[in-house]
Design an enzyme around this catalytic site. Structure first.
Site, PDB file in Angstrom:
ATOM      1  N   ASP A 203       0.850  -1.196   0.000  1.00 41.12           N
ATOM      2  CA  ASP A 203       0.000   0.000   0.000  1.00 41.12           C
ATOM      3  C   ASP A 203       0.883   1.242   0.000  1.00 41.12           C
ATOM      4  O   ASP A 203       0.752   2.123   0.861  1.00 41.12           O
ATOM      5  CB  ASP A 203      -0.914  -0.017   1.228  1.00 41.12           C
ATOM      6  N   ASP A 220       3.305   1.564   8.233  1.00 38.75           N
ATOM      7  CA  ASP A 220       2.042   0.845   8.069  1.00 38.75           C
ATOM      8  C   ASP A 220       2.125  -0.284   7.030  1.00 38.75           C
ATOM      9  O   ASP A 220       1.680  -0.145   5.893  1.00 38.75           O
ATOM     10  CB  ASP A 220       0.904   1.798   7.713  1.00 38.75           C
TER      11      ASP A 220
END
Length: 329
Positions: A203, A220
């Site tokens: 991502d 993340d």
């Protein structure tokens, strides 16, 4: 404990976040500040020494403990190789995933900085280097518990979820069904073998890259999967004009190949991967609607105009898949 009938995050108030962190041996110096996160719940806070931390409370039912721990192990592998990727804190027993009153919690050091500028060649080169460093480590092992990015299965899953949601009109449902069937057919040639996949961040958008002065850190890794390397590169190619697009691609790949060779044939996967992201995003909004945070943050999802825009976006993707790959020019 969280009541079985409540939403999983219904009782995750600041006091419970503080108690979870203090159960790990910290003393919290200020009230947690909720960060912009919807899939999980993420908070910023300071400890008694003034150190800033990011507390992640994982969404129940999304990943197993084994999958989360595999992500954490990958982050520590990157840390050992000096790849800036923000590994989680571990206690004296070496554990980084902790349980508190039904919640699964991890603590990450706060990363200061700003998102990169994708019109800045130096930033693009630095991002290419960062992802090249990441992949030079990630290709040395494989995920066992975390999922493989499966284009066909994920498109089909997203399509079915949207078709069964209550907000499309009959007209929109017919058009969505027709368009997505056409997209499924167009995506058929774009496959890859498991052997062509490596561990990726999954991502790599601007919000997950922070830094200053051409030095960035990836944060993340919640969406880390096995996928082709281009999955971590294509979201950086944002330019609308061909000359600017070529500049972006050239700088990113030049930086990337300081650390790892890039297979140019993977560039043909960019539009298929963009199509998948578009389909999965609307399906994600549908799937998470029972979470009270989603109607508050995305109230337009139930409006007819939102789905009309989604249909226009899908039609543009259908045309993009039928056109010669501009990335290979």
């Amino acid at each position: 404990m969280v009541a079985a009938s409540a939403h999983p995050f219904a009782q995750l108030d600041p006091a419970r976040v503080v108690a979870a962190v203090e159960s790990l041996g910290f003393w919290v110096a200020d009230e947690p500040f909720a960060l912009n996160s919807y899939e999980n719940r993420v908070f910023s806070l300071r400890d008694e020494s003034g150190r800033r931390w990011v507390v992640k409370c994982y969404r129940p039912g999304r990943w197993s403990d084994e999958q989360i721990q595999e992500e954490h192990a990958f982050l520590w592998e990157l840390d050992q190789a000096d790849v800036p990727a923000c590994a989680p804190w571990r206690n004296e027993q070496g554990r980084s995933l902790h349980h508190y009153e039904g919640y699964r919690v991890a603590l990450f050091p706060h990363v200061a900085g700003q998102a990169p500028e994708l019109e800045n060649p130096a930033h693009l080169f630095a991002l290419g280097e960062l992802i090249g460093r990441l992949h030079s480590v990630s290709e040395q092992g494989r995920f066992v518990s975390r999922r493989m990015l499966d284009l066909d299965a994920m498109v089909a899953e997203s399509r079915e979820r949207v078709l069964h949601c209550p907000w499309l009109t009959q007209r929109q449902r017919r058009v969505y069904e027709r368009l997505t069937e056409s997209l499924c057919q167009a995506l058929t040639p774009y496959t890859w073998s498991p052997a062509a996949s490596i561990r990726v961040h999954g991502d790599c958008h601007l919000g997950n890259m922070l830094g200053r002065d051409e030095t960035f850190t990836l944060v993340d890794f919640d969406d880390a999967v096995m996928a082709p390397a281009v999955q971590d590169l294509w979201m950086l190619l944002t330019a609308q004009h061909e000359d600017d697009l070529r500049m972006q691609l050239s700088e990113i790949l030049e930086g990337y190949e300081q650390w790892r060779e890039f297979d140019r044939s993977e560039l043909e996967l960019i539009e298929p991967l963009r199509t998948l992201r578009l389909l999965r995003h609307s399906a994600w909004l549908v799937a998470r609607w029972e979470d009270p945070a989603f109607p508050r943050a995305f109230p337009w999802v139930i409006e007819e105009s939102f789905w009309d825009q989604q249909l226009r976006n899908l039609e543009q993707q259908r045309l993009a898949l039928q056109s010669p790959p501009r990335w290979l020019a």
